[in-house]
Design a protein around this motif. Structure first.
Motif, PDB file in Angstrom:
ATOM      1  N   GLY A  77       1.619   5.699   4.421  1.00  0.00           N
ATOM      2  CA  GLY A  77       2.685   6.635   4.335  1.00  0.00           C
ATOM      3  C   GLY A  77       3.654   6.591   5.378  1.00  0.00           C
ATOM      4  N   ASP A  78       4.857   7.119   5.322  1.00  0.00           N
ATOM      5  CA  ASP A  78       5.811   7.026   6.344  1.00  0.00           C
ATOM      6  C   ASP A  78       6.203   5.719   6.751  1.00  0.00           C
ATOM      7  OD1 ASP A  78       6.432   9.750   6.214  1.00  0.00           O
ATOM      8  OD2 ASP A  78       4.874  10.109   7.555  1.00  0.00           O
ATOM      9  N   GLY A  79       5.898   4.456   5.762  1.00  0.00           N
ATOM     10  CA  GLY A  79       6.268   3.054   6.235  1.00  0.00           C
ATOM     11  C   GLY A  79       5.175   2.654   7.009  1.00  0.00           C
ATOM     12  N   ILE A  80       4.076   3.265   7.415  1.00  0.00           N
ATOM     13  CA  ILE A  80       2.988   2.750   7.986  1.00  0.00           C
ATOM     14  C   ILE A  80       2.038   2.084   7.414  1.00  0.00           C
ATOM     15  CG2 ILE A  80       1.047   3.563   9.685  1.00  0.00           C
ATOM     16  CD1 ILE A  80       2.933   5.899  10.391  1.00  0.00           C
ATOM     17  N   TYR A  81       1.660   0.936   7.725  1.00  0.00           N
ATOM     18  CA  TYR A  81       0.395  -0.032   7.141  1.00  0.00           C
ATOM     19  C   TYR A  81      -0.596  -0.168   8.342  1.00  0.00           C
ATOM     20  CZ  TYR A  81       3.691  -1.120   3.278  1.00  0.00           C
ATOM     21  OH  TYR A  81       4.621  -1.110   2.334  1.00  0.00           O
ATOM     22  N   GLN A  82      -1.799  -0.159   7.706  1.00  0.00           N
ATOM     23  CA  GLN A  82      -2.899  -0.520   8.925  1.00  0.00           C
ATOM     24  C   GLN A  82      -4.107  -1.218   8.364  1.00  0.00           C
ATOM     25  OE1 GLN A  82      -4.067   3.541  10.019  1.00  0.00           O
ATOM     26  NE2 GLN A  82      -2.881   3.108  11.894  1.00  0.00           N
ATOM     27  N   ALA A  83      -4.778  -2.004   9.056  1.00  0.00           N
ATOM     28  CA  ALA A  83      -5.872  -2.683   8.891  1.00  0.00           C
ATOM     29  C   ALA A  83      -6.922  -2.383   9.846  1.00  0.00           C
ATOM     30  CB  ALA A  83      -5.700  -4.221   8.661  1.00  0.00           C
ATOM     31  N   VAL A  84      -8.195  -2.021   9.384  1.00  0.00           N
ATOM     32  CA  VAL A  84      -8.907  -1.599  10.493  1.00  0.00           C
ATOM     33  C   VAL A  84     -10.323  -2.756  10.030  1.00  0.00           C
ATOM     34  CG1 VAL A  84     -10.950  -0.406  11.464  1.00  0.00           C
ATOM     35  CG2 VAL A  84      -8.640   0.776  10.602  1.00  0.00           C
ATOM     36  N   SER A  85     -10.470  -3.385  11.230  1.00  0.00           N
ATOM     37  CA  SER A  85     -11.452  -4.702  11.177  1.00  0.00           C
ATOM     38  C   SER A  85     -12.284  -4.851  12.408  1.00  0.00           C
ATOM     39  CB  SER A  85     -10.613  -5.998  10.867  1.00  0.00           C
ATOM     40  OG  SER A  85      -9.739  -6.054  11.901  1.00  0.00           O
ATOM     41  N   GLU A  86     -13.532  -5.519  12.265  1.00  0.00           N
ATOM     42  CA  GLU A  86     -14.320  -5.857  13.513  1.00  0.00           C
ATOM     43  C   GLU A  86     -13.691  -7.041  13.833  1.00  0.00           C
ATOM     44  OE1 GLU A  86     -16.899  -4.510  14.974  1.00  0.00           O
ATOM     45  OE2 GLU A  86     -16.661  -2.857  13.628  1.00  0.00           O
ATOM     46  N   GLU A  87     -13.555  -7.069  15.364  1.00  0.00           N
ATOM     47  CA  GLU A  87     -12.966  -8.564  15.925  1.00  0.00           C
ATOM     48  C   GLU A  87     -13.861  -8.689  17.235  1.00  0.00           C
ATOM     49  OE1 GLU A  87     -10.940  -9.797  14.353  1.00  0.00           O
ATOM     50  OE2 GLU A  87      -9.650  -8.245  13.354  1.00  0.00           O
ATOM     51  N   LYS A  88     -13.865 -10.062  17.483  1.00  0.00           N
ATOM     52  CA  LYS A  88     -14.528 -10.744  18.421  1.00  0.00           C
ATOM     53  C   LYS A  88     -13.366 -10.791  19.667  1.00  0.00           C
ATOM     54  CE  LYS A  88     -18.501 -12.093  16.531  1.00  0.00           C
ATOM     55  NZ  LYS A  88     -19.513 -11.269  16.960  1.00  0.00           N
ATOM     56  N   ALA A  89     -13.928 -10.390  20.852  1.00  0.00           N
ATOM     57  CA  ALA A  89     -13.233 -10.704  22.057  1.00  0.00           C
ATOM     58  C   ALA A  89     -12.401 -12.108  22.391  1.00  0.00           C
ATOM     59  CB  ALA A  89     -13.863 -10.532  23.452  1.00  0.00           C
ATOM     60  N   GLY A  90     -11.069 -12.139  22.630  1.00  0.00           N
ATOM     61  CA  GLY A  90     -10.487 -13.429  22.779  1.00  0.00           C
ATOM     62  C   GLY A  90      -9.022 -13.386  22.551  1.00  0.00           C
ATOM     63  N   ASN A  91      -8.179 -14.550  22.549  1.00  0.00           N
ATOM     64  CA  ASN A  91      -6.961 -14.431  22.172  1.00  0.00           C
ATOM     65  C   ASN A  91      -6.818 -14.792  20.818  1.00  0.00           C
ATOM     66  OD1 ASN A  91      -6.327 -14.158  24.927  1.00  0.00           O
ATOM     67  ND2 ASN A  91      -6.736 -16.484  25.295  1.00  0.00           N
ATOM     68  N   VAL A  92      -5.729 -14.124  20.117  1.00  0.00           N
ATOM     69  CA  VAL A  92      -5.336 -14.300  18.811  1.00  0.00           C
ATOM     70  C   VAL A  92      -3.950 -14.540  18.595  1.00  0.00           C
ATOM     71  CG1 VAL A  92      -5.580 -13.143  16.446  1.00  0.00           C
ATOM     72  CG2 VAL A  92      -7.464 -12.772  18.102  1.00  0.00           C
ATOM     73  N   SER A  93      -3.704 -15.520  17.875  1.00  0.00           N
ATOM     74  CA  SER A  93      -2.329 -15.694  17.394  1.00  0.00           C
ATOM     75  C   SER A  93      -2.071 -15.259  15.972  1.00  0.00           C
ATOM     76  CB  SER A  93      -1.951 -17.113  17.395  1.00  0.00           C
ATOM     77  OG  SER A  93      -0.516 -17.286  17.173  1.00  0.00           O
ATOM     78  N   LEU A  94      -0.922 -14.419  15.649  1.00  0.00           N
ATOM     79  CA  LEU A  94      -1.021 -13.700  14.361  1.00  0.00           C
ATOM     80  C   LEU A  94       0.419 -13.394  14.048  1.00  0.00           C
ATOM     81  CD1 LEU A  94      -0.521 -10.339  14.564  1.00  0.00           C
ATOM     82  CD2 LEU A  94      -2.507 -10.596  15.931  1.00  0.00           C
ATOM     83  N   GLN A  95       0.573 -13.107  12.650  1.00  0.00           N
ATOM     84  CA  GLN A  95       1.666 -12.458  12.088  1.00  0.00           C
ATOM     85  C   GLN A  95       1.079 -11.564  10.938  1.00  0.00           C
ATOM     86  OE1 GLN A  95       5.060 -14.793  10.558  1.00  0.00           O
ATOM     87  NE2 GLN A  95       4.599 -16.319  12.220  1.00  0.00           N
ATOM     88  N   PHE A  96       2.273 -10.500  10.546  1.00  0.00           N
ATOM     89  CA  PHE A  96       1.975  -9.602   9.465  1.00  0.00           C
ATOM     90  C   PHE A  96       2.633 -10.072   8.106  1.00  0.00           C
ATOM     91  CE2 PHE A  96       1.739  -7.326  13.445  1.00  0.00           C
ATOM     92  CZ  PHE A  96       0.532  -6.828  13.657  1.00  0.00           C
ATOM     93  N   ALA A  97       1.973 -10.515   7.072  1.00  0.00           N
ATOM     94  CA  ALA A  97       2.692 -11.166   6.148  1.00  0.00           C
ATOM     95  C   ALA A  97       2.089 -10.702   4.896  1.00  0.00           C
ATOM     96  CB  ALA A  97       2.634 -12.472   6.175  1.00  0.00           C
ATOM     97  N   THR A  98       2.804 -11.255   3.701  1.00  0.00           N
ATOM     98  CA  THR A  98       2.262 -11.078   2.355  1.00  0.00           C
ATOM     99  C   THR A  98       1.604 -12.402   2.303  1.00  0.00           C
ATOM    100  OG1 THR A  98       4.212 -11.542   1.587  1.00  0.00           O
ATOM    101  CG2 THR A  98       4.068  -9.458   1.526  1.00  0.00           C
ATOM    102  N   MET A  99       0.931 -12.615   0.794  1.00  0.00           N
ATOM    103  CA  MET A  99       0.286 -13.925   0.561  1.00  0.00           C
ATOM    104  C   MET A  99       1.420 -14.981   0.251  1.00  0.00           C
ATOM    105  SD  MET A  99      -2.993 -13.591  -0.028  1.00  0.00           S
ATOM    106  CE  MET A  99      -4.056 -13.949  -1.442  1.00  0.00           C
ATOM    107  N   SER A 100       2.735 -14.414  -0.100  1.00  0.00           N
ATOM    108  CA  SER A 100       3.641 -15.517  -0.139  1.00  0.00           C
ATOM    109  C   SER A 100       4.451 -15.812   1.074  1.00  0.00           C
ATOM    110  CB  SER A 100       4.714 -14.990  -1.183  1.00  0.00           C
ATOM    111  OG  SER A 100       5.610 -14.010  -0.811  1.00  0.00           O
ATOM    112  N   TRP A 101       3.900 -14.959   2.402  1.00  0.00           N
ATOM    113  CA  TRP A 101       4.481 -15.148   3.376  1.00  0.00           C
ATOM    114  C   TRP A 101       5.967 -14.829   3.358  1.00  0.00           C
ATOM    115  CZ3 TRP A 101       1.847 -16.179   7.720  1.00  0.00           C
ATOM    116  CH2 TRP A 101       0.666 -16.597   7.639  1.00  0.00           C
ATOM    117  N   ASN A 102       6.409 -13.822   2.541  1.00  0.00           N
ATOM    118  CA  ASN A 102       7.946 -13.534   2.412  1.00  0.00           C
ATOM    119  C   ASN A 102       7.858 -11.828   1.827  1.00  0.00           C
ATOM    120  OD1 ASN A 102      10.459 -12.806   2.328  1.00  0.00           O
ATOM    121  ND2 ASN A 102      10.648 -13.933   0.478  1.00  0.00           N
ATOM    122  N   PRO A 103       7.885 -10.958   2.968  1.00  0.00           N
ATOM    123  CA  PRO A 103       8.249 -10.927   4.207  1.00  0.00           C
ATOM    124  C   PRO A 103       6.933 -11.302   5.287  1.00  0.00           C
ATOM    125  CG  PRO A 103       8.160  -8.547   3.508  1.00  0.00           C
ATOM    126  CD  PRO A 103       7.953  -9.496   2.357  1.00  0.00           C
TER     127      PRO A 103
END
Length: 160
Positions: A77-103
């Protein structure tokens, strides 16, 4: 005469520099919506500004740059999107994207710090956000978009 002009020019430049610094400092102190760190927000049935699913995609151990179900972002709601996930400690390189990478979106300055809100920007090839996850655990990834799909804010937080 030349000396007084020089003093006036230097003083003006210094004052302009101070106002610019204050403007940047105020922008950097953006407060996150408390929902950004809520790991239990319900996902709504309604669709948000972006119709296809958004994902947190990156250099995660379980899927290098693959759109995985555990990084699928639900609309809150209100334009907010979230994902909750288990992660390992460390450096991550990322983007937020659709399957088609647009946007696709990245954090301003292409870096995030856990627990700090950042301005969200449109991204593209190699415009990845860098984040260091300090410890293993459950994290909530949040982005907020305006109704016309313009990027607003982003944050990653460790769930309590």
């Amino acid at each position: 005469m030349k000396r007084s002009l020089l003093i006036a020019a230097v003083t003006t430049a210094m004052l302009a520099g101070c106002s610019t610094s204050d403007e940047h400092a105020n922008k950097a102190l953006v407060k996150a919506d408390p929902r950004f760190s809520d790991c239990n927000l319900p996902t709504l049935e309604e669709r948000g500004p972006v119709r296809p699913s958004l994902f947190v995609v990156g250099s995660f151990p379980d899927g290098q740059w693959i759109h995985t179900e555990n990084h699928n972002m639900g609309y809150k709601g209100d334009g907010i999107y979230q994902a909750v996930s288990e992660e390992k400690a460390g450096n991550v390189s990322l983007q937020f994207a659709t399957m088609s990478w647009n946007p696709q979106y990245t954090a301003s300055g292409m870096e995030m710090t856990v627990g700090k809100v950042k301005e969200l920007k449109r991204a593209g090839f190699a415009k990845n956000t860098q984040v260091r996850l300090p410890i293993d655990g459950k994290y909530v990834w949040t982005i907020q978009l305006s109704p016309d799909k313009k990027p607003l804010l982003t944050m990653v937080t460790k769930c309590e």
